[in-house]
Design an enzyme around this catalytic site. Sequence first.
Site, mmCIF file in Angstrom:
data_model
loop_
_atom_site.group_PDB
_atom_site.id
_atom_site.type_symbol
_atom_site.label_atom_id
_atom_site.label_comp_id
_atom_site.label_asym_id
_atom_site.label_seq_id
_atom_site.Cartn_x
_atom_site.Cartn_y
_atom_site.Cartn_z
ATOM 1 N N LYS A 52 0.740 -1.255 0.061
ATOM 2 C CA LYS A 52 -0.087 0.052 0.101
ATOM 3 C C LYS A 52 0.633 1.444 -0.193
ATOM 4 O O LYS A 52 0.356 2.156 -0.439
ATOM 5 C CB LYS A 52 -0.844 0.001 1.094
ATOM 6 C CG LYS A 52 -2.037 -1.008 1.173
ATOM 7 C CD LYS A 52 -3.247 -0.775 1.662
ATOM 8 C CE LYS A 52 -3.983 -2.186 1.216
ATOM 9 N NZ LYS A 52 -5.547 -1.980 1.346
ATOM 10 N N SER A 77 -8.800 1.927 8.592
ATOM 11 C CA SER A 77 -8.409 1.388 9.988
ATOM 12 C C SER A 77 -7.236 0.265 9.713
ATOM 13 O O SER A 77 -6.615 -0.186 10.566
ATOM 14 C CB SER A 77 -9.198 0.685 10.765
ATOM 15 O OG SER A 77 -9.968 -0.337 10.122
#
Lengths: 313, 313
Positions: A52, A77
């Site tokens: 990511k 989250s």
Amino acid sequence: MNSSKEELLKVLETIAPFIHKTPVLSSRLINEMAGCEIQFKCENFQKMGAFKMRGAMYAISQLSEEKKKKGVVTHSSGNFAQALSLAAKSLDVPAYIVMPDSAPEVKKAAVRTYGGEITECPSTLQDRETTAKKIVEDKGASFIHPSNDLNVILGQGTAATELLLDHPELDIVICPVGGGGLIAGTAIATHVLLQNCSCIGAEPLAADDAWRSLQSGKIESNSSALTIADGLKTMLGDVNFPIIRDHVQEIIRVSEEEIIAAMRLIWERMKIVVEASSAVALAAILQQKNKFSNKKVGLIISGGNVDLNSLPF
Amino acid sequence: MNSSKEELLKVLETIAPFIHKTPVLSSRLINEMAGCEIQFKCENFQKMGAFKMRGAMYAISQLSEEKKKKGVVTHSSGNFAQALSLAAKSLDVPAYIVMPDSAPEVKKAAVRTYGGEITECPSTLQDRETTAKKIVEDKGASFIHPSNDLNVILGQGTAATELLLDHPELDIVICPVGGGGLIAGTAIATHVLLQNCSCIGAEPLAADDAWRSLQSGKIESNSSALTIADGLKTMLGDVNFPIIRDHVQEIIRVSEEEIIAAMRLIWERMKIVVEASSAVALAAILQQKNKFSNKKVGLIISGGNVDLNSLPF
């Protein structure tokens, strides 16, 4: 999607100074078990422990200088919250992270370590979106979606770009499917860089929204998603779905038992720590041996951020 | 010990076709925590998952052709049994492994996978030695001790040789101390290859026989050895003790809590699977930060063979 090889190389070049070129590993024993030759692209060794970082980095880099000064905002989250915080820090950009107040303290601490400023809110999607929108309005910050953003998608695709440039012999590239950012970026890179290489996705049976979306031709959601592969519970979006629909050959669904067995195999035989989501792709190969028989397969290990207190073995 | 650089390079050259040149990794976060710069030599990625492959390989390679035909024998319930089996198989040499009948079935299966022929016996040291001796007599096989054999020691030292050739800037090399083969080989390599580099050992407090041996000047044993670092329970021998006494600057002892914390740190931050014995060396650095402050440290990760069903976290 009208990407060219030159464009993909430029994306990689843009983020290369800020990310790791991760190693590609293989295991003779796993190859024997699978009946094919697998090259594991190890994004568990990426900065903050997951692919990511790539998409976050590229999305921020494409903002104007003025926008960079005002910062970026996302709601997550998971790994993307950390990725955006660290990527923003690398470019001296403020990062505002909306997290549900129920998020584990350890995840909040990780975001703070990377310099992200957390705003807590109730855990519904609507609350998160409203809170993020308010930060966009108040601070003039740019919202960056974890997976449904073309620049994020192009950034995630650089893992496959690195893999395919070093391994142009590959017949198939396989990766897990969560929110769709990684698989869409991987599909673009595969389609653009190698003419005869196909792109396959792997998904938990317990969160098979992408498989159902390809069947129905529209974005489906999960009514429940009880899977150990907690990075794969999210649904596709309107930016990544058309790319996946047009350039992913197939999505293979695997059971929780198959995911855990594949995860254990990677840990025991390759001696690397990978998250359950990464094991989903190997589980798919082991389930569908005929499909992969004697093929040269590239497999993207998505990350290695696991809670050692909650291992499935 | 009269080794020369040429001799050490020849040892490495002899086994190089049969082993992996393992990677050297580092972690910025662990460096920050430790206050020094650590290069981790990752023998968890070695064939069969531990450095022991090196010593087994070199010891067998030094036998005459006639002796090779008659095979090799050792008694071990751990990594050396697997290492000798696999090394012997690579050279088409029979391997006879004496194992206590109480050894876990999974360890016996691993030896058989690598082609070793197991003879079971009661688990006392005397029974094991008698059984091994009988095989030497019956088969004419050569006994190879897991750690108290100069060729095994020289073979184990090749991990440090590879590390020091690539990192001649190192001030200190540290590794765990079990039966003494790895630390003795590492001490020889360090002493011969780098004039101003010291060699330090790390040992569990609960099995501190080597530390006590350096204090008393003679080989000490452990009356009990309740440590998670199960590869480090064995005592030194008359071949490796003089080398350790003369060329190891110091042995640092660490608690079980320190070992587990260091193991967790390596898994979480470096995303690699290492056995508890490997973590002992990092635990020693973190305990004695002043001693390592701002130094360039080489650390030998001994292996990655862990039982995922019995993790300490």
